[in-house]
Design a protein around this motif. Structure first.
Motif, mmCIF file in Angstrom:
data_model
loop_
_atom_site.group_PDB
_atom_site.id
_atom_site.type_symbol
_atom_site.label_atom_id
_atom_site.label_comp_id
_atom_site.label_asym_id
_atom_site.label_seq_id
_atom_site.Cartn_x
_atom_site.Cartn_y
_atom_site.Cartn_z
ATOM 1 N N ASP A 1 -11.821 11.008 36.091
ATOM 2 C CA ASP A 1 -10.581 11.713 35.412
ATOM 3 C C ASP A 1 -10.772 11.234 33.919
ATOM 4 N N PRO A 2 -9.847 11.489 32.985
ATOM 5 C CA PRO A 2 -9.932 10.958 31.381
ATOM 6 C C PRO A 2 -9.989 9.684 31.575
ATOM 7 N N TRP A 3 -9.467 8.877 32.345
ATOM 8 C CA TRP A 3 -9.454 7.188 32.372
ATOM 9 C C TRP A 3 -10.604 6.630 33.227
ATOM 10 N N TYR B 1 -11.237 6.988 36.282
ATOM 11 C CA TYR B 1 -10.643 7.170 37.696
ATOM 12 C C TYR B 1 -11.330 8.066 38.777
#
Lengths: 456, 51, 254
Positions: free
Chosen positions: B13-15, B17
């Motif tokens: 995901d964008p972070w 994860y």
């Protein structure tokens, strides 16, 4: 070590007439002192029936938000307790009555505990016997000092009158949205933080003190106390008759019994109402005095529920299957009426921001995703949103769902998704002309301790 | 890092994860899945066996 | 079997008084050379291991160097370091020249030979064992227990370096000293990176760590110049006096 005790029958055994119609849980002359309570309902009827089967037949579903079948839960815990028999550890199973009620827009549990504590405590005693428990807990918002004192007094009174099956201890739960979740309460009981846990085993296998634990909402247990006395047939004799014709589709399965619903927002008589599950939303609004100003939409099911446009919602039955079929939920029985004078987008951004501060800080997708989602919604409500902002919000909704240890991200995602759907016109208007004047009014939805833009 | 080890089933995901593809792990990916689970620095992945 | 390179002086050594140019008698057997060699290699491997671990903690990544490469190297280099440390220990035990026994390997400070500095080696080895065992059982233990033990690496490595400098008879040899300094520089630099990564969260802990790092470097250099690099270190370090010679010619180093 806590042990179970026998219940002393107060007076000769006799058949007590069941309550007719509504209300069932909170009679008009509540609260009843213990003696009057026993006079009206009879003593706790232990071993009078096979309680678990009766609860299953009654179709009672949990009133804490998940609407999980209560009988099945009790049976699972009872079996787990039998499996981890006397040789594998001492101490029986554990019953937890969950009255922590962290949903800000809900007030039914507090009211029930204040007005009908003995029904709840009866329910604990009955459930304890059915699942083989040797101790009980009653969880409560830790700020409710007065209520805690009243409940402690009630427990003591029952102790003296021999009406407690197991010792009941009151547990103060911190006022955070996720702290009243099942695994969070158990984590707290075991000496840890009041945060939901992820790793197996589940509470019904190994919960408080390593024992199989039954966690039930206090309202659910109050219903159990009545079902034990008056039977499954009586319990079901309120909801609409099941459709004998075809197979039950979504929203047409029979909803069982009565439930406490907290009605608030733009109605003339906000408060807690006990209704027959399956009653249409419109009728409940009439009971609550009708709208106090021009209505716009409903929020059904609390902050993990969903939005419904006013006109479309009026005919929907107040029951979990029916509400889920239209994109909302029953949740812990919360219904808020949003007036036209409020902006649905701003309210959603307000609550999304609140929920973003309520995380346990344990899971990356939630810690990162929820604040980002709240910011996107604030942008949609207060800025001049472009297509990107909406796209981002939609993407974030799918990104956070089902990627945390508890249901905070999922619930938030469902709540926001239904807002993006219900208020789609509002979003278009904001995109064309910027924020409406209604974004500046005070929010209708309660968010204790939260300020706009707060992120932790 | 599990994204590197099992890109067939895991994306980021964008972070950073992991987003895990739903559904059971196909048989030929099972040893790789086990390796990804063991390699996670925070032991955040779990391999569940349902009967 | 042993071949002594030189003979003892008569009375002054026996009386415990040794002339300032005293040197350690060293054996020239293969075992002794092996011990020193494997010790140095173990130090280098342990340093590379620390480097891999630190790179993991800063999530180092390049298109051609995914994170699982760092982790994979970390495991393999760790095992190699353990193997060479094992060899280092075995050769030391097998060499009957110095009075080091099996218990001295695990229990610190009880040996007859340079008890403090050898004891540090025992501590480092015990820590290495703990790190290895917990890491092999990582999936079967709680994450925080594993993590807590793993922080012992920050203790293990400097202790091993001190052991090498204090026990080693090659400390003042130029290339050995240079190699050790290079290892320290590498780990210090990467530790600095690790401390900076993620600033400003846990700011207090980061600053404390940075302070500790700087103090350790200063104290370490001061000790090095005042201790092992000065003549007469062998006796001050606790080498049994019968192994120390006053003669200036021997097969060992100063």
């Amino acid at each position: 070590m806590s042990t179970a005790r026998a219940i002393r029958a107060a007076g000769p055994a006799r058949r007590v007439p069941p309550p007719n119609g509504l209300p069932r849980l909170i009679p008009p002359d509540a609260p009843l002192p213990l003696a009057d309570h026993i006079a009206r309902y009879g003593p706790v009827p232990l071993r009078a029936t096979d309680l678990i089967t009766e609860v299953e037949r009654a179709g009672l579903t949990g009133r804490g938000g998940a609407s999980f079948p209560a009988g099945r839960k009790m049976r699972t815990v009872a079996e787990a307790g039998r499996r981890s028999g006397p040789l594998r550890g001492l101490g029986g199973t554990v019953v937890v009555a969950n009255g922590a009620e962290s949903e800000p827009a809900s007030g039914k549990d507090r009211l029930l505990l204040a007005r009908a504590p003995h029904l709840v405590l009866d329910g604990i005693a009955l459930a304890a016997e059915a699942v083989g428990a040797t101790r009980g807990y009653l969880s409560l918002d830790e700020r409710q000092d007065e209520l805690a004192l009243q409940l402690a007094a009630a427990i003591d009174e029952r102790e003296r009158a021999g009406q407690n099956r197991v010792p009941v201890q009151i547990l103060g739960v911190p006022a955070r949205y996720v702290a009243s979740q099942e695994t969070a309460v158990i984590s707290q009981l075991n000496g840890g933080a009041a945060k939901p846990t992820f790793v197996p085993p589940r509470p019904f296998e190994k919960g408080a003190h390593g024992r199989p634990t039954l966690v039930q909402n206090v309202e659910t247990l109050a219903h159990v106390a009545l079902i034990a006395r008056f039977g499954a047939g009586w319990f079901r004799d309120l909801g609409p008759a099941p459709d004998p014709a075809g197979p039950p589709g979504p929203g047409t399965g029979p909803a069982a019994g009565s439930a406490l619903i907290t009605v608030s927002g733009a109605v003339n008589r906000p408060g807690v109402y006990e209704i027959a599950l399956g009653m249409p939303v419109g009728e409940l609004v009439r009971w609550a005095g009708g709208p106090s100003e021009r209505p716009q939409a409903f929020l059904a099911g609390g902050y993990f529920g969903g939005w419904l446009p006013y006109d479309q919602a009026l005919g929907v039955a107040v029951s979990d299957p029916a509400l889920r079929a239209v994109g909302a939920a029953l949740g812990s029985g919360v219904l808020v009426l949003l007036p036209e004078s409020a902006c649905g987008l701003a309210e959603t951004a307000w609550i999304a921001g609140f929920l973003a501060t309520q995380g346990a800080g344990q899971c990356g997708p939630c810690v990162n995703g929820l604040p980002a989602l709240a910011s996107m919604l604030e942008q949609l409500a207060f800025g001049r949103p472009d297509r990107e902002a909406l796209g981002w919000a939609q993407r974030l909704v799918t990104l956070v769902a089902r990627r945390g240890a508890c249901h905070l991200p999922d619930g938030t995602a469902a709540f926001v998704a239904s807002a993006l759907d219900t208020f789609a016109d509002e979003i278009r208007r904001h995109a064309a002309a910027g924020p409406c004047s209604r974004v500046r009014r005070r929010p209708v939805l309660p968010a204790p301790g939260y300020a706009w833009g707060q992120r932790r | 890092m599990c994204v590197e080890l099992l890109p067939e089933l895991i994306t980021a995901d964008p972070w950073g994860y992991p987003i895990i593809a739903p559904g059971p792990v196909p048989g030929h990916l099972l040893p790789l899945a086990r390796r990804a689970v063991a390699a996670c620095p925070t032991l955040a992945l779990l391999l569940n066996q349902d009967k | 079997m042993s071949g002594f390179a030189t003979t003892l002086l008569a009375s002054p050594a026996a009386a415990g008084r040794v002339a300032p140019g005293a040197i350690v008698i060293t054996s020239t057997t293969p075992l002794w050379y092996l011990t020193r060699a494997t010790g140095l290699v173990a130090l280098v491997l342990l340093t590379l291991n620390m480097a891999c671990g630190l790179l993991t903690s800063v999530r180092y990544q390049r298109p051609a160097w995914p994170r699982f490469v760092t982790i994979g190297l970390h495991r393999n280099v760790a095992l190699l370091a353990l193997a060479f440390t094992g060899l280092h220990i075995v050769t030391t035990l097998a060499d009957s020249f110095v009075p080091i026994h099996v218990q001295d390997v695990f229990i610190p400070f009880i040996s007859a030979y340079r008890p403090l500095w050898l004891g540090l080696g025992a501590i480092a080895f015990d820590l290495m064992l703990a790190l290895a065992v917990t890491s092999l059982l990582r999936t079967r233990m709680s994450y925080w227990s594993w993590r807590l033990v793993h922080w012992g690496a920050y203790l293990c490595w400097p202790v091993a370096v001190l052991h090498g400098l204090g026990t080693g008879t090659d400390t003042s040899v130029r290339w050995v000293l240079g190699l050790t300094v290079a290892c320290v520089a590498l780990v210090a630099a990467l530790t600095g990176w690790r401390l900076a990564y993620g600033w400003p969260s846990h700011a207090a802990a980061r600053l404390a760590g940075a302070l500790a790092l700087v103090l350790a470097l200063i104290a370490g250099s001061a000790w090095l110049t005042a201790g092992p690099l000065r003549p007469g270190w062998a006796l001050r370090a606790g080498t049994p006096s019968h192994l120390v010679s006053g003669s200036s010619k021997s097969g060992g180093t100063r």
